[in-house]
Design a protein around this motif. Structure first.
Motif, PDB file in Angstrom:
ATOM      1  N   ARG A   1      -0.754   8.346  -3.315  1.00 13.19           N
ATOM      2  CA  ARG A   1      -0.800   8.845  -4.681  1.00 13.19           C
ATOM      3  C   ARG A   1       0.619   9.071  -5.202  1.00 13.19           C
ATOM      4  NH1 ARG A   1      -4.987  11.518  -7.440  1.00 13.19           N
ATOM      5  NH2 ARG A   1      -4.112  12.903  -9.028  1.00 13.19           N
TER       6      ARG A   1
ATOM      7  N   SER B   1       5.481   0.744  -5.753  1.00 16.89           N
ATOM      8  CA  SER B   1       4.551  -0.146  -5.036  1.00 16.89           C
ATOM      9  C   SER B   1       3.273  -0.386  -5.833  1.00 16.89           C
ATOM     10  CB  SER B   1       4.160   0.468  -3.683  1.00 16.89           C
ATOM     11  OG  SER B   1       5.290   0.706  -2.895  1.00 16.89           O
ATOM     12  N   ARG B   2       2.741   0.693  -6.421  1.00 19.85           N
ATOM     13  CA  ARG B   2       1.373   0.615  -6.945  1.00 19.85           C
ATOM     14  C   ARG B   2       1.264   0.284  -8.423  1.00 19.85           C
ATOM     15  NH1 ARG B   2      -1.233   5.777  -6.200  1.00 19.85           N
ATOM     16  NH2 ARG B   2      -3.020   4.650  -7.026  1.00 19.85           N
TER      17      ARG B   2
ATOM     18  N   PRO C   1       0.836  -1.203   0.000  1.00 15.76           N
ATOM     19  CA  PRO C   1       0.000   0.000   0.000  1.00 15.76           C
ATOM     20  C   PRO C   1       0.872   1.255   0.000  1.00 15.76           C
ATOM     21  CG  PRO C   1      -0.259  -1.249   2.076  1.00 15.76           C
ATOM     22  CD  PRO C   1       0.713  -1.999   1.215  1.00 15.76           C
TER      23      PRO C   1
ATOM     24  N   THR D   1      10.002  -2.643  -9.528  1.00 16.94           N
ATOM     25  CA  THR D   1       9.536  -2.649  -8.138  1.00 16.94           C
ATOM     26  C   THR D   1      10.679  -2.832  -7.145  1.00 16.94           C
ATOM     27  OG1 THR D   1       9.140  -5.043  -8.154  1.00 16.94           O
ATOM     28  CG2 THR D   1       7.287  -3.633  -8.779  1.00 16.94           C
TER      29      THR D   1
ATOM     30  N   VAL E   1      -3.083   4.164 -11.305  1.00 18.37           N
ATOM     31  CA  VAL E   1      -1.894   5.013 -11.356  1.00 18.37           C
ATOM     32  C   VAL E   1      -1.881   5.814 -12.668  1.00 18.37           C
ATOM     33  CG1 VAL E   1       0.634   5.003 -11.515  1.00 18.37           C
ATOM     34  CG2 VAL E   1      -0.514   3.568  -9.817  1.00 18.37           C
TER      35      VAL E   1
ATOM     36  N   ARG F   1       0.277  -3.254  -9.123  1.00 16.58           N
ATOM     37  CA  ARG F   1      -0.956  -3.787  -8.552  1.00 16.58           C
ATOM     38  C   ARG F   1      -2.205  -3.053  -9.025  1.00 16.58           C
ATOM     39  NH1 ARG F   1      -1.586  -5.649  -2.424  1.00 16.58           N
ATOM     40  NH2 ARG F   1      -3.688  -6.474  -2.548  1.00 16.58           N
ATOM     41  N   GLU F   2      -2.089  -1.758  -9.208  1.00 21.26           N
ATOM     42  CA  GLU F   2      -3.233  -0.985  -9.707  1.00 21.26           C
ATOM     43  C   GLU F   2      -2.768  -0.040 -10.806  1.00 21.26           C
ATOM     44  OE1 GLU F   2      -4.993   0.851  -6.287  1.00 21.26           O
ATOM     45  OE2 GLU F   2      -3.091   1.576  -5.515  1.00 21.26           O
TER      46      GLU F   2
ATOM     47  N   ALA G   1       5.720   5.247  -4.013  1.00 21.72           N
ATOM     48  CA  ALA G   1       4.325   5.132  -4.459  1.00 21.72           C
ATOM     49  C   ALA G   1       4.259   4.470  -5.839  1.00 21.72           C
ATOM     50  CB  ALA G   1       3.668   6.510  -4.492  1.00 21.72           C
TER      51      ALA G   1
END
Lengths: 105, 95, 213
Positions: A14, C143-144, A11, C119, C152, C147-148, C140
């Motif tokens: 932004r 990490s993201r 997690p 990553t 992003v 996964r999303e 950020a």
């Protein structure tokens, strides 16, 4: 156990669209790495750079900037390889500090 | 350098191993099944290179494609979305 | 989009390697860089001139190199094919040396959109695009993005419809990825120079689409 650099899927907030023009000292760190890792010198490999960055504790890793991590890792590698010694480094750091105070840098 | 154990299209499973030291297999993909997309070539083992050893013999490196919906149970996106990860042969088993 | 680092060219020649960066006190890591560099020079491992030249070489690598490659691939189908199958040779053909980088070029089409991340650290096709932007190296993004990715990209203003598959590339090991963005409609007949001007760095990471301004 997950190592702190291994962050895929964790997690996080932004993505801030930040960027900056690299400062001269950052470019010099980059240049040192390029030179030290060339075939002729071969004093650091990419995976050694990564390993030493991963060895920085989680708190320091978060606080340090990208090139702060790099110079930390490059320095560690030069010590590990015996290219420089801890005594040389500490004397040189003291010398740099003195010259800075005296306005000689 | 030896022959590659897997070929493009083969189903493989990433070893779900705990490791101490340097490695290039991200944790999020361990234990997951995917499909070999290509053989990237043969490279010295980064787990050895990190400690200034030669890392020989070279290992096959694969680009493996995974379905996002299987990697992340809460994945937000259509079924065709994928993630490609480069994985060394010694991290892969036949699925 | 502010992706130009070219302006460094005007003044970096005048910088001596030991010139301080700011007027204020140096940070610990800045002092460390000076100390390590001076030791390496004293020991004859590197020279000040080599450091200067390495910086010049790095400053010369900018996203404009990648943009030239993409524009040529858009204009010449045979070159595009070569770029996708033999990226190293294709890059050299345009005078861009990928160096030790093992380049992989991934093409955005009407069915697939590619996005690049690292990553584990911050691997990036530096020999083609120059140094990565800060956000690419941020916690950020690292990490993201894996996964999303759609979320992003949407935060960057890029919405990918559900009938286009998103393919994320985590450059975990020895490959470096360059995205070949989709050529926008309405650019038929454009010169390669004009085409290159709309190929931003972000389009070659996959976080943006090439657009007619």
């Amino acid at each position: 156990m997950r190592q702190h650099h291994d962050m895929g899927g964790e997690p996080a907030g932004r993505v801030e669209k930040t960027e900056h023009d690299y400062a001269p000292w950052e470019k010099r760190v980059d240049a040192l790495l390029v030179l030290l890792s060339d075939r002729e010198r071969s004093l650091i490999r990419t995976d050694e750079l990564r390993k030493n960055i991963e060895a920085i504790g989680p708190d320091a890793y978060e606080k340090m900037s990208y090139y702060e991590r790099w110079i930390t890792s490059v320095t560690a590698n030069l010590l590990q390889r015996g290219a420089i010694t801890a005594e040389e480094l500490s004397r040189k750091l003291a010398d740099v500090e003195r010259r800075e105070k005296e306005g000689l840098l | 350098m030896s022959q590659a154990r897997f070929q493009p299209g083969d189903r493989v499973k990433v070893r779900n191993a705990e490791v101490v030291g340097h490695m290039r297999t991200p944790r999020y993909i361990r234990g997951h099944e995917g499909e070999v997309e290509r053989i990237c070539g043969f490279f010295a083992n980064p787990e050895e290179l990190a400690y200034n050893r030669h890392g020989l013999p070279k290992r096959a490196l694969y680009r493996v494609r995974f379905d996002q919906k299987k990697v992340w149970p809460d994945y937000q996106g259509p079924a065709g979305d994928t993630v490609d990860v480069e994985i060394y042969e010694h991290w892969l088993d036949k699925a | 989009m502010s992706t130009h680092h070219d302006h460094d060219h005007d003044h970096h020649d005048h910088k001596h390697p030991t010139q301080p960066d700011v007027d204020g006190p140096l940070t610990y890591h800045q002092r460390l860089e000076i100390a390590v560099r001076e030791l390496l020079i004293e020991k004859g491992i590197v020279t000040a001139d080599e450091v200067r030249r390495a910086i010049e070489a790095m400053d010369a690598r900018t996203p404009a190199q990648g943009a030239r490659i993409v524009a040529h691939a858009w204009a010449d189908p045979a070159y595009k094919k070569k770029l996708l199958t033999e990226p190293r040779e294709a890059s050299l053909e345009l005078g861009v040396d990928p160096g030790v980088t093992k380049l992989v070029v991934v093409e955005n089409t009407d069915k697939v959109h590619n996005l690049v991340v690292c990553t584990l650290c911050s691997c990036y096709p530096r020999s083609i695009l120059g140094l990565p932007p800060d956000w690419y190296k941020s916690r950020a993004y690292r990490s993201r993005a894996v996964r999303e990715p759609r979320k992003v990209m949407s935060e960057f203003g890029l919405e990918i419809p559900d009938d286009i598959a998103v393919r994320v590339h985590d450059s975990t090991a020895d490959m470096r990825y360059l995205v070949l963005p989709k050529r926008p409609k309405g650019t038929e007949g454009w010169s390669e120079e004009k085409l290159a001007a709309i190929v931003t760095r972000d389009t070659m990471i996959g976080i943006a689409e090439a657009r007619i301004p």
